[in-house]
Design an enzyme around this catalytic site. Structure first.
Site, PDB file in Angstrom:
ATOM      1  N   PRO A 130      23.359 -35.194 -28.350  1.00 25.63           N
ATOM      2  CA  PRO A 130      24.456 -35.649 -29.221  1.00 25.63           C
ATOM      3  C   PRO A 130      25.113 -36.893 -28.637  1.00 25.63           C
ATOM      4  O   PRO A 130      25.473 -36.914 -27.470  1.00 25.63           O
ATOM      5  CB  PRO A 130      25.430 -34.474 -29.218  1.00 25.63           C
ATOM      6  CG  PRO A 130      24.668 -33.313 -28.694  1.00 25.63           C
ATOM      7  CD  PRO A 130      23.607 -33.859 -27.805  1.00 25.63           C
ATOM      8  N   GLU A 131      25.230 -37.920 -29.428  1.00 26.23           N
ATOM      9  CA  GLU A 131      25.912 -39.131 -28.981  1.00 26.23           C
ATOM     10  C   GLU A 131      27.250 -39.241 -29.701  1.00 26.23           C
ATOM     11  O   GLU A 131      27.637 -38.346 -30.455  1.00 26.23           O
ATOM     12  CB  GLU A 131      25.018 -40.345 -29.238  1.00 26.23           C
ATOM     13  CG  GLU A 131      23.771 -40.312 -28.342  1.00 26.23           C
ATOM     14  CD  GLU A 131      23.341 -41.699 -27.876  1.00 26.23           C
ATOM     15  OE1 GLU A 131      24.207 -42.590 -27.776  1.00 26.23           O
ATOM     16  OE2 GLU A 131      22.143 -41.884 -27.618  1.00 26.23           O
TER      17      GLU A 131
END
Ligand code: ZN
Length: 270
Positions: free
Chosen positions: A2-3
């Site tokens: 997840p960014e």
């Protein structure tokens, strides 16, 4: 992994479920993720009312009326599941609200974390100390980059991944933004002129905004807080597209340094 855009869309998905609600229970189904949960987490969160949600870099923030902020990080594989029909073995934390909504933090690799800080002293929370500005914040622009990169000869790509220079950028978005701004990833950060830094700051903001709009990206089994499975973008300009055409018509190349891939166009990125 997840960014920033995934964390932002997670926060936006959690907001309508949590804001204004009382947390009736928090079930810690193990003692830790990447590190132990705060020993008083259950006591400080149970019965508290959520006053607001936010994000700093890739950390989600859940503030309560007791002056606490629960800070979560999704690590490599974390995501919140909304109203799961059953609790699985990778659902490590389960929150229930006074409306009977259930949120499960699912993280099979367990690189995520949950911490607590006082809301009026968030800047003293370890990872936030010395952290650079938010790339979508008002104080991030070409002028700021000019000051932050002055005298730095390290490659611009490495500098943009340095959380002290700008918060929350990961490999994918740095590759994409450098392509949009037509800057070679290996160029020394301090040798980029102001006009190109203006373009770079704008490119960083635009790739992040586009990803947030698309609903996040980059992890195939990512689950949205509304329970929807697997949304991600395959619309990358260069990331994961070695050998395919760049917008300029030349072929995208991939280079690996210290185990991390850089995707770039050798023709239009200078
Ligand atoms: Zn190109």
């Amino acid at each position: 992994m997840p960014e920033l855009p995934e964390v932002e869309t997670t926060i936006r998905g959690l907001e309508p479920v949590l804001v204004g609600r009382r947390i009736d229970s928090i079930d810690l189904r193990r003692a830790d993720l990447r590190r132990p949960f705060p020993p008083d987490l259950r006591q400080r969160i149970t019965g508290a009312r959520v006053t607001g949600l936010g994000r700093r870099a890739k950390y989600g923030l859940i503030a309560t009326d007791r002056g606490d902020t629960m800070i979560f990080h999704l690590g490599m594989s974390g995501h919140w599941r909304l109203d799961p029909t059953e609790i699985g073995k990778h659902d490590h934390v389960v929150i229930e609200t006074d409306e009977g909504r259930r949120l499960a933090l699912n993280d099979h690799r367990r690189f995520g974390s949950i911490d607590l800080a006082r809301s009026d002293a968030l800047e003293a929370y370890g990872p936030f100390v010395n952290m650079g500005p938010e790339p979508l914040g008002l104080d991030f622009d070409g002028a700021y980059l000019g000051r932050a990169l002055a005298g730095r000869s390290a490659p611009i790509k490495a500098l943009l991944l340095d959380q002290r220079i700008v918060a929350g950028l990961g490999n994918i978005y740095v590759c994409e933004a450098l392509n949009v701004a037509r800057i070679a990833p290996g160029r020394g950060g301090g040798h980029i002129g102001r006009a190109r830094l203006d373009a770079l700051a704008g490119a960083i903001r635009s790739v992040l905004r586009a990803a947030i709009q698309a609903g996040g990206s980059s992890l195939r089994d990512y689950v949205r807080p509304d329970g929807e499975l697997g949304y991600f973008s395959s619309e990358w300009r260069v990331y994961g597209r070695e050998g395919e055409s760049c917008a300029c018509g030349s072929l995208v190349r991939r280079r690996v340094d210290s185990g991390r891939s850089t995707f770039y166009c050798p023709k239009c990125q200078r």
